[in-house]
Write an enzyme that holds these catalytic residues in place. Sequence first.
Site, PDB file in Angstrom:
ATOM      1  NE  ARG A  38     -24.368   0.540  10.606  1.00 27.08           N
ATOM      2  CZ  ARG A  38     -23.694   0.746   9.476  1.00 27.08           C
ATOM      3  NH1 ARG A  38     -24.134   0.279   8.337  1.00 27.08           N
ATOM      4  NH2 ARG A  38     -22.572   1.442   9.501  1.00 27.08           N
ATOM      5  NE  ARG A  71     -23.569  23.823  34.970  1.00 25.43           N
ATOM      6  CZ  ARG A  71     -24.586  24.591  35.367  1.00 25.43           C
ATOM      7  NH1 ARG A  71     -25.143  25.427  34.506  1.00 25.43           N
ATOM      8  NH2 ARG A  71     -25.015  24.537  36.611  1.00 25.43           N
ATOM      9  CB  CYS A  98     -19.427   5.995  15.709  1.00 26.22           C
ATOM     10  SG  CYS A  98     -20.151   5.025  14.377  1.00 26.22           S
ATOM     11  CB  SER A 104     -20.477   1.745  17.204  1.00 28.56           C
ATOM     12  OG  SER A 104     -20.039   0.862  16.194  1.00 28.56           O
ATOM     13  N   GLY A 105     -17.107   1.386  17.803  1.00 31.82           N
ATOM     14  CA  GLY A 105     -15.777   1.742  17.342  1.00 31.82           C
ATOM     15  C   GLY A 105     -15.122   0.646  16.521  1.00 31.82           C
ATOM     16  CG  HIS A 152     -16.966  -3.275  16.076  1.00 31.75           C
ATOM     17  ND1 HIS A 152     -17.714  -2.288  16.684  1.00 31.75           N
ATOM     18  CD2 HIS A 152     -16.806  -2.872  14.783  1.00 31.75           C
ATOM     19  CE1 HIS A 152     -17.996  -1.342  15.808  1.00 31.75           C
ATOM     20  NE2 HIS A 152     -17.447  -1.665  14.641  1.00 31.75           N
ATOM     21  CB  VAL A 153     -11.716  -6.778  15.147  1.00 33.00           C
ATOM     22  CG1 VAL A 153     -10.927  -7.265  13.930  1.00 33.00           C
ATOM     23  CG2 VAL A 153     -10.820  -5.980  16.088  1.00 33.00           C
ATOM     24  CE1 TYR A 154     -18.157  -4.385  10.658  1.00 33.87           C
ATOM     25  CE2 TYR A 154     -16.438  -2.746  11.006  1.00 33.87           C
ATOM     26  CZ  TYR A 154     -17.775  -3.087  10.954  1.00 33.87           C
ATOM     27  OH  TYR A 154     -18.732  -2.135  11.211  1.00 33.87           O
ATOM     28  CB  ALA A 182     -17.917  -3.334   6.992  1.00 37.01           C
TER      29      ALA A 182
END
Length: 279
Positions: free
Chosen positions: A21, A134, A153, A174-175, A214-216, A278
């Site tokens: 995104r 719990r 995230c 997302s990492g 992920h790696v940019y 980013a």
Amino acid sequence: MKTYLDLVRLVLEEGERKPSRTGVDTISYFGAHYRVDLADGFPLLTTKKMHWASVLRELLWYLSGDDHIRNLREHTKIWDAWADEDGELDTAYGHYWRHFPSATKDRDGRWRVEEIDQIGNVLNALHNDPSSRRMVVSAWEPGNAWSSKLPPCHYTFAFHVAGEKLNCHLTQRSGDVALGIPFNLAAYATLTHMLAQDAGLQVGVFDHTIVDAHVYCAKPDGSMAEFDHVAGLREQLEREPLPLPRLHIADKPFAELTYEDFRLEGYTCLDPIRFKVAV
């Protein structure tokens, strides 16, 4: 820390190129997982310099339950890109940790909304029912998450007591491997230490699942190169990890702990590696 380097290597070697995104491409790996034994030392990366003060300030901001960064930005700018000019955030982790909206129906069929202090519930369980399954905290409120600029995230985590040890499992949708994951690892390790100490337990394992690790990277045509994290991570892979530091926390109740009550002992690290965020 070898465990982190193994994660970097996995994503770089087995991930696939994918748009994001932000407009910057990523090398993305589905379903990454690792675990570290917190008894082996505090898991703050040594293969690059980490800004421990920002990690701790961010965690204490979460625990405050604030839905703005007006106090946080006095110490660190890490959330400025996602807040409005007044410092308000449409998604603030700590707000949901301490004030999660819960709707229930009364006997007349009318909806009643109350706020749930999820961290408070975990503390209560650790002291009164440590075998509970719990002890779960969620930052994912669906209505907010689908409309916010940056939904959570690291969206849910759970605690588990085995013997005299407190374990923590974090699930992250997302990492960002270069920037976000090292912060998340250190922050949740700190939180586990805080809760364990308050409950008279030892720290156990931190277990982490990342749905999209992920790696940019630059685009195939070479554009967006200023956001490319690949070279910096490959440099880290060539570095030998140093011994881990130890975290010391003042002997005070959980709710009374402040920034000055934390001390990191023996943190030595290699040179910084710069990664551009980013947004």
